[in-house]
Design a protein around this motif. Structure first.
Motif: not given
Length: 278
Positions: A201-228
């Motif tokens: 995901a290449l997320i558009k940087h918002q000029l008026d936001g405080d989120t820095p450019v660069g690596m932001n987060h990662f994600g796991f594909h899981i089977e059971d949200t409640a268990a995790v």
């Protein structure tokens, strides 16, 4: 299984035509009019708005927000009659921006019923983003010792997100150098690519936001949200929070002990299916 009578088929297909006209006009009431009052509607994020009224409210927010001035192309691909007054329907939909750029494609399975007034309405609607087809397992060349079956599938790292000043330029880079495929654009210019396994995901940087450019987060594909979630809480990490977002690629957001964000998704992160030669 007998085929649906042509007059009924036309009436059923007209429901999706009516949806596309309502979408084109930004008219949430017209869009929702084809659903029964108590319709069991499930969004791609697993949300379940309360009947026709909930569908109208949810789409009114979409039409005034991320999907303003977009176009819906909905196509009925199969109708299977169950009774003279009941049928299942499969449909494919693509949402495009006003300039014709595809934003997202979905697949829906619906149940339609004929009302006492001889009008067809959608009583059940389950929308989804088709998951990538897993690559075929390599052919075994030797006999392996049997192993005990795992009690649960291991979560898989399937998603990386970068905050970018110019998502389109970065998308061109990863497409041309690494042959990644662009499969989704947000109206704000964010781009989503895949190599058939991992989504980027290449997320558009918002000029008026405080989120820095660069690596932001990662994600796991899981089977059971409640268990995790329970496992995370047991380590002292915060309970994952439901993501209230119009992006259909993750349901929950978690955090590790050092404050790094990650997404959790049961339905996957979208993207093209690997070419298996079918």
């Amino acid at each position: 299984m007998s085929s649906v009578h042509e007059p009924d088929a036309r009436a059923i297909r007209a429901l999706w035509d009516h949806m596309t006209r309502g979408w084109a006009g930004g008219d949430a009431a017209a869009f929702a009019a084809v659903f029964s009052e108590d319709c069991d509607f499930t969004t791609v994020r697993g949300e379940k708005p309360a009947g026709r009224a909930g569908i109208e409210t949810g789409h009114a927010a979409l039409f005034q927000g991320p999907y303003a001035a977009t176009v819906l192309d909905a196509r009925v691909t199969a109708i299977r009659p169950l009774r003279p007054d009941l049928a299942t329907v499969e449909a494919e939909s693509t949402i495009t921006a006003s300039d014709g750029t595809p934003l997202v494609s979905t697949h829906a399975l619906a149940v339609v019923e004929r009302t006492p007034g001889d009008r067809w309405l959608i009583s059940t609607f389950h929308n989804m983003i088709p998951a990538p087809r897993p690559a075929p397992a390599p052919q075994e060349t030797s006999v392996a010792e049997p192993t005990a079956p795992e009690t649960a599938a291991r979560p898989k790292l399937r998603h990386l997100a970068i905050v970018a000043r110019d998502p389109e330029k970065l998308a061109d880079f990863y497409s041309s150098v690494f042959a990644m495929e662009l499969f989704h654009r947000d109206p704000d210019g964010s781009c989503f690519l895949s190599d058939g396994y991992l989504s980027l995901a290449l997320i558009k940087h918002q000029l008026d936001g405080d989120t820095p450019v660069g690596m932001n987060h990662f994600g796991f594909h899981i089977e059971d949200t409640a268990a995790v979630s329970a496992a995370l809480v047991e380590t002292g990490a915060p309970t994952p929070a439901e993501r209230f977002t119009n992006r259909p690629f993750a349901e929950y957001r978690g955090m590790d002990p050092e404050g790094n964000w990650f997404d959790l998704s049961e339905h996957g992160f979208g993207g093209p299916r690997p070419n298996t030669g079918d």
